[in-house]
Structures are given as structure tokens and as C-alpha cells.
Design a protein around this motif. Structure first.
Motif, PDB file in Angstrom:
ATOM      1  N   LEU A   1     -11.053  -4.956  20.992  1.00  0.00           N
ATOM      2  CA  LEU A   1     -11.148  -4.871  22.444  1.00  0.00           C
ATOM      3  C   LEU A   1      -9.760  -4.824  23.081  1.00  0.00           C
ATOM      4  N   HIS A   2      -8.843  -5.594  22.521  1.00  0.00           N
ATOM      5  CA  HIS A   2      -7.463  -5.601  23.008  1.00  0.00           C
ATOM      6  C   HIS A   2      -6.860  -4.196  22.916  1.00  0.00           C
ATOM      7  N   ASP A   3      -7.104  -3.521  21.803  1.00  0.00           N
ATOM      8  CA  ASP A   3      -6.560  -2.171  21.624  1.00  0.00           C
ATOM      9  C   ASP A   3      -7.127  -1.207  22.662  1.00  0.00           C
ATOM     10  N   ILE A   4      -8.439  -1.291  22.896  1.00  0.00           N
ATOM     11  CA  ILE A   4      -9.058  -0.430  23.911  1.00  0.00           C
ATOM     12  C   ILE A   4      -8.506  -0.769  25.295  1.00  0.00           C
ATOM     13  N   GLY A   5      -8.300  -2.063  25.543  1.00  0.00           N
ATOM     14  CA  GLY A   5      -7.750  -2.486  26.819  1.00  0.00           C
ATOM     15  C   GLY A   5      -6.335  -1.966  27.045  1.00  0.00           C
ATOM     16  N   LEU A   6      -5.542  -1.934  25.983  1.00  0.00           N
ATOM     17  CA  LEU A   6      -4.176  -1.421  26.107  1.00  0.00           C
ATOM     18  C   LEU A   6      -4.190   0.076  26.431  1.00  0.00           C
ATOM     19  N   LEU A   7      -5.092   0.807  25.813  1.00  0.00           N
ATOM     20  CA  LEU A   7      -5.215   2.234  26.118  1.00  0.00           C
ATOM     21  C   LEU A   7      -5.636   2.438  27.572  1.00  0.00           C
ATOM     22  N   ALA A   8      -6.539   1.573  28.060  1.00  0.00           N
ATOM     23  CA  ALA A   8      -6.970   1.674  29.454  1.00  0.00           C
ATOM     24  C   ALA A   8      -5.814   1.384  30.405  1.00  0.00           C
ATOM     25  N   ARG A   9      -4.997   0.388  30.072  1.00  0.00           N
ATOM     26  CA  ARG A   9      -3.825   0.068  30.905  1.00  0.00           C
ATOM     27  C   ARG A   9      -2.878   1.260  30.985  1.00  0.00           C
ATOM     28  N   ALA A  10      -2.767   1.968  29.861  1.00  0.00           N
ATOM     29  CA  ALA A  10      -1.830   3.101  29.806  1.00  0.00           C
ATOM     30  C   ALA A  10      -2.419   4.377  30.399  1.00  0.00           C
TER      31      ALA A  10
ATOM     32  N   TYR B   1     -12.785  -2.432  37.424  1.00  0.00           N
ATOM     33  CA  TYR B   1     -11.849  -1.672  36.601  1.00  0.00           C
ATOM     34  C   TYR B   1     -11.772  -0.231  37.114  1.00  0.00           C
ATOM     35  N   LYS B   2     -10.588   0.330  37.062  1.00  0.00           N
ATOM     36  CA  LYS B   2     -10.382   1.707  37.515  1.00  0.00           C
ATOM     37  C   LYS B   2      -9.845   2.533  36.347  1.00  0.00           C
ATOM     38  N   GLU B   3     -10.689   3.422  35.850  1.00  0.00           N
ATOM     39  CA  GLU B   3     -10.293   4.245  34.719  1.00  0.00           C
ATOM     40  C   GLU B   3      -9.195   5.214  35.122  1.00  0.00           C
ATOM     41  N   GLY B   4      -8.305   5.472  34.194  1.00  0.00           N
ATOM     42  CA  GLY B   4      -7.271   6.468  34.403  1.00  0.00           C
ATOM     43  C   GLY B   4      -6.090   6.004  35.214  1.00  0.00           C
ATOM     44  N   VAL B   5      -6.091   4.752  35.633  1.00  0.00           N
ATOM     45  CA  VAL B   5      -4.973   4.220  36.413  1.00  0.00           C
ATOM     46  C   VAL B   5      -4.053   3.448  35.483  1.00  0.00           C
ATOM     47  N   SER B   6      -2.825   3.913  35.381  1.00  0.00           N
ATOM     48  CA  SER B   6      -1.858   3.278  34.485  1.00  0.00           C
ATOM     49  C   SER B   6      -1.210   2.080  35.170  1.00  0.00           C
ATOM     50  N   LYS B   7      -1.097   0.982  34.430  1.00  0.00           N
ATOM     51  CA  LYS B   7      -0.462  -0.228  34.949  1.00  0.00           C
ATOM     52  C   LYS B   7       0.829  -0.488  34.182  1.00  0.00           C
TER      53      LYS B   7
ATOM     54  N   ILE C   1      -7.885 -10.388  32.075  1.00  0.00           N
ATOM     55  CA  ILE C   1      -6.566 -10.464  32.707  1.00  0.00           C
ATOM     56  C   ILE C   1      -5.654  -9.409  32.096  1.00  0.00           C
ATOM     57  N   PHE C   2      -5.733  -9.246  30.785  1.00  0.00           N
ATOM     58  CA  PHE C   2      -4.920  -8.248  30.078  1.00  0.00           C
ATOM     59  C   PHE C   2      -5.149  -6.858  30.668  1.00  0.00           C
ATOM     60  N   LEU C   3      -6.384  -6.547  30.989  1.00  0.00           N
ATOM     61  CA  LEU C   3      -6.702  -5.219  31.497  1.00  0.00           C
ATOM     62  C   LEU C   3      -6.351  -5.057  32.977  1.00  0.00           C
ATOM     63  N   ALA C   4      -6.506  -6.110  33.769  1.00  0.00           N
ATOM     64  CA  ALA C   4      -6.426  -5.962  35.226  1.00  0.00           C
ATOM     65  C   ALA C   4      -5.113  -6.422  35.857  1.00  0.00           C
ATOM     66  N   ASP C   5      -4.370  -7.298  35.204  1.00  0.00           N
ATOM     67  CA  ASP C   5      -3.158  -7.865  35.811  1.00  0.00           C
ATOM     68  C   ASP C   5      -2.111  -6.771  36.029  1.00  0.00           C
TER      69      ASP C   5
ATOM     70  N   GLY D   1      -0.237  -9.878  29.123  1.00  0.00           N
ATOM     71  CA  GLY D   1      -0.637 -10.228  27.757  1.00  0.00           C
ATOM     72  C   GLY D   1      -0.496 -11.700  27.412  1.00  0.00           C
ATOM     73  N   LEU D   2       0.134 -12.478  28.290  1.00  0.00           N
ATOM     74  CA  LEU D   2       0.411 -13.879  27.971  1.00  0.00           C
ATOM     75  C   LEU D   2      -0.860 -14.724  27.772  1.00  0.00           C
ATOM     76  N   PRO D   3      -1.866 -14.657  28.649  1.00  0.00           N
ATOM     77  CA  PRO D   3      -3.063 -15.488  28.439  1.00  0.00           C
ATOM     78  C   PRO D   3      -3.765 -15.215  27.104  1.00  0.00           C
ATOM     79  N   TYR D   4      -3.878 -13.942  26.744  1.00  0.00           N
ATOM     80  CA  TYR D   4      -4.545 -13.612  25.475  1.00  0.00           C
ATOM     81  C   TYR D   4      -3.715 -14.116  24.292  1.00  0.00           C
ATOM     82  N   PHE D   5      -2.409 -13.984  24.398  1.00  0.00           N
ATOM     83  CA  PHE D   5      -1.521 -14.496  23.354  1.00  0.00           C
ATOM     84  C   PHE D   5      -1.694 -16.004  23.189  1.00  0.00           C
ATOM     85  N   LEU D   6      -1.730 -16.735  24.303  1.00  0.00           N
ATOM     86  CA  LEU D   6      -1.891 -18.191  24.253  1.00  0.00           C
ATOM     87  C   LEU D   6      -3.253 -18.578  23.672  1.00  0.00           C
ATOM     88  N   ALA D   7      -4.295 -17.855  24.062  1.00  0.00           N
ATOM     89  CA  ALA D   7      -5.631 -18.155  23.542  1.00  0.00           C
ATOM     90  C   ALA D   7      -5.662 -18.038  22.026  1.00  0.00           C
ATOM     91  N   ASN D   8      -5.016 -17.017  21.506  1.00  0.00           N
ATOM     92  CA  ASN D   8      -5.013 -16.819  20.054  1.00  0.00           C
ATOM     93  C   ASN D   8      -4.174 -17.862  19.325  1.00  0.00           C
TER      94      ASN D   8
END
Length: 244
Positions: free
Chosen positions: A67-76, A212-218, A132-136, A142-149
Motif C-alpha cells: 500500500l505504501h508503494d501505491i501511495g508513493l506513486l499517487a503522491r508523485a 484523495y485527488k488522483e493525478g495531483v503531485s505532492k 497521512i503519507f498520501l495526503a500530507d 512519511g514520518l508517522p508511517y516510519f514511526l509506526a513500523n
């Protein structure tokens, strides 16, 4: 009373007492033997259950990494191949939480149950952190997901420590006294409580899928930009050009 008769009665009483003591002793020994055999049987069952729980914890982590990988692609702003989405695996979280119920039923120590509950809770926190990873919009996405892991890794170690203690395995020869729990400046339960409070008060943790807004790079960190150029990510992208 005849002395010989009295002597015979005493001897008979002593013999009877000896027989009763022997019967009682044999009964106790038999009960101990049965208890050991029964405990050995359930020991194997608990070991298998704890191994299953640990594996499911790792399965959920692996799923969330996808899911993280898909989220990173969405961010980009990248478009994921349709077949990647179509073949995306089902979440093992249901099996993980169901296994927790088995652990609660079979465990012989509160440490095992507490660690297992916190491990399930942390994977739930990791799911929130992925939102948060996808929307921030900041580079701290990426910090909250890193801390959770990282907290999840520590919690798994504490589960292993309780697991080994309950099953009488003990630490490996030469291991530190608190093996396998790592040294840390604060207890894991306090760290987890602070993390939950952070998620609870972070607006991005409560966004809906419709937000979520597809195609919008963050914003992306330099590390994630390099990661997107790796063959692993290029295999997931339908079109390497940012969508408009």
C-alpha cells in the motif's frame, strides 16, 4: 488384651496405613505425570499459535508496504498499471485480528496478551499513518508511517520475549539479560500512547477516501524521488509521465 493379639492388630494397622500411603503416593505421581503430558501437549499448541500470530503480523506489514508503494506513486502523480490494482492482494488484517482472539484464549500470561493487542493496534495505526503519507502536503508525510513500523518492530520483540518466557525456552546462550527486548529510553506502551495521541490530533489522519485527488503531485523527499526511479517502481507505472 492378649499381647500377641494387640501386636497383630498394630502390625495389620501399619500394613494398611502403608498400603493407603502407597495408593495416595501413586495417585499423586499419576496426576503429576498427567499434568506434565497435558501441559506438553498444550505447549506445542501455544507455540504453533504464537508462530502463526507472528507470521500474520509480518504478512500485514508486507501488505501495508505494498500500500505504501501505491501511495508513493499517487503522491508523485503516476498512474498505476490496471493489472497491479486488479491483482492487488486481500488484506490479511482480518485473519490477524481473529488470531488475536485465539491468543487471548490460549495464552497463560498477561504479557503475551498485552503485546499481541498492541501489535494489532500498531498495524491499525500504520494504516492511519498511510493516509497521512498520501495526503500530507509537507515533506514530513512519511514520518508517522516510519514511526509506526519502528514501534511495531519493538513490540514484536517484546512479544517474542514473553513468548519465550511462557514456553520456558529462555534466551539463547550468551544473550543479554533482557533478550530480545531492546534497550530504549522509554517503555514501549508510553511511546505507543504518545503516537496514538499524535495520530488522533492530526487532521490528515481523518481524511476520507473521497478526499484523495488522483493525478495531483505532492512534495516528495529526495529519497522517495530516487526510489521512484528504481526498476521495482517502474514496473508498477503505466505511464512514467506525470498525469495531468
Amino acid at each position: 488384651m492378649n499381647i500377641s493379639l494387640a501386636t497383630s492388630l498394630i502390625a495389620a494397622g501399619s500394613a494398611m496405613a502403608g498400603i493407603l500411603i502407597k495408593i495416595l503416593y501413586d495417585g499423586i505421581i499419576e496426576k503429576i505425570k498427567y499434568a506434565k503430558e497435558r501441559n506438553a501437549k498444550f505447549l506445542d499448541e501455544r507455540k504453533a499459535l504464537y508462530d502463526k500470530f507472528l507470521q500474520l503480523h509480518r504478512d500485514v506489514y508486507a501488505y501495508q508496504e505494498k500500500l505504501h508503494d501505491i501511495g508513493l506513486l499517487a503522491r508523485a502523480g503516476k498512474i498505476v498499471k490496471p493489472e497491479v490494482i486488479a491483482n492487488f492482494p486481500d488484506s490479511p488484517m482480518h485473519d490477524f485480528t481473529s488470531c488475536l482472539q485465539e491468543v487471548r484464549r490460549m495464552a497463560h500470561s498477561i504479557e503475551i496478551i498485552k503485546s499481541a493487542e498492541q501489535m494489532v493496534a500498531l498495524r491499525g495505526d500504520a494504516a492511519t499513518a498511510l493516509k497521512i503519507f498520501l495526503a500530507d502536503d509537507s515533506e514530513m508525510y512519511g514520518l508517522p508511517y516510519f514511526l509506526a513500523n519502528r514501534l511495531g518492530e519493538d513490540q514484536e520483540l517484546e512479544f517474542v520475549a514473553a513468548y519465550r518466557k511462557e514456553l520456558g525456552i529462555g534466551p539463547p546462550k550468551g544473550a543479554p539479560k533482557n533478550y530480545p527486548v531492546p534497550s530504549r529510553p522509554w517503555p514501549i506502551d508510553k511511546a505507543q500512547a504518545h503516537f496514538k495521541s499524535f495520530l488522533r490530533h492530526t487532521p490528515k489522519a481523518h481524511i476520507k477516501d473521497s478526499d484523495y485527488k488522483e493525478g495531483v503531485s505532492k512534495k516528495l523527499t529526495k529519497e522517495d524521488v530516487r526510489l521512484l526511479e528504481s526498476p521495482r517502481f517502474k514496473e508498477l507505472i503505466k505511464n512514467d509521465e506525470p498525469s495531468t
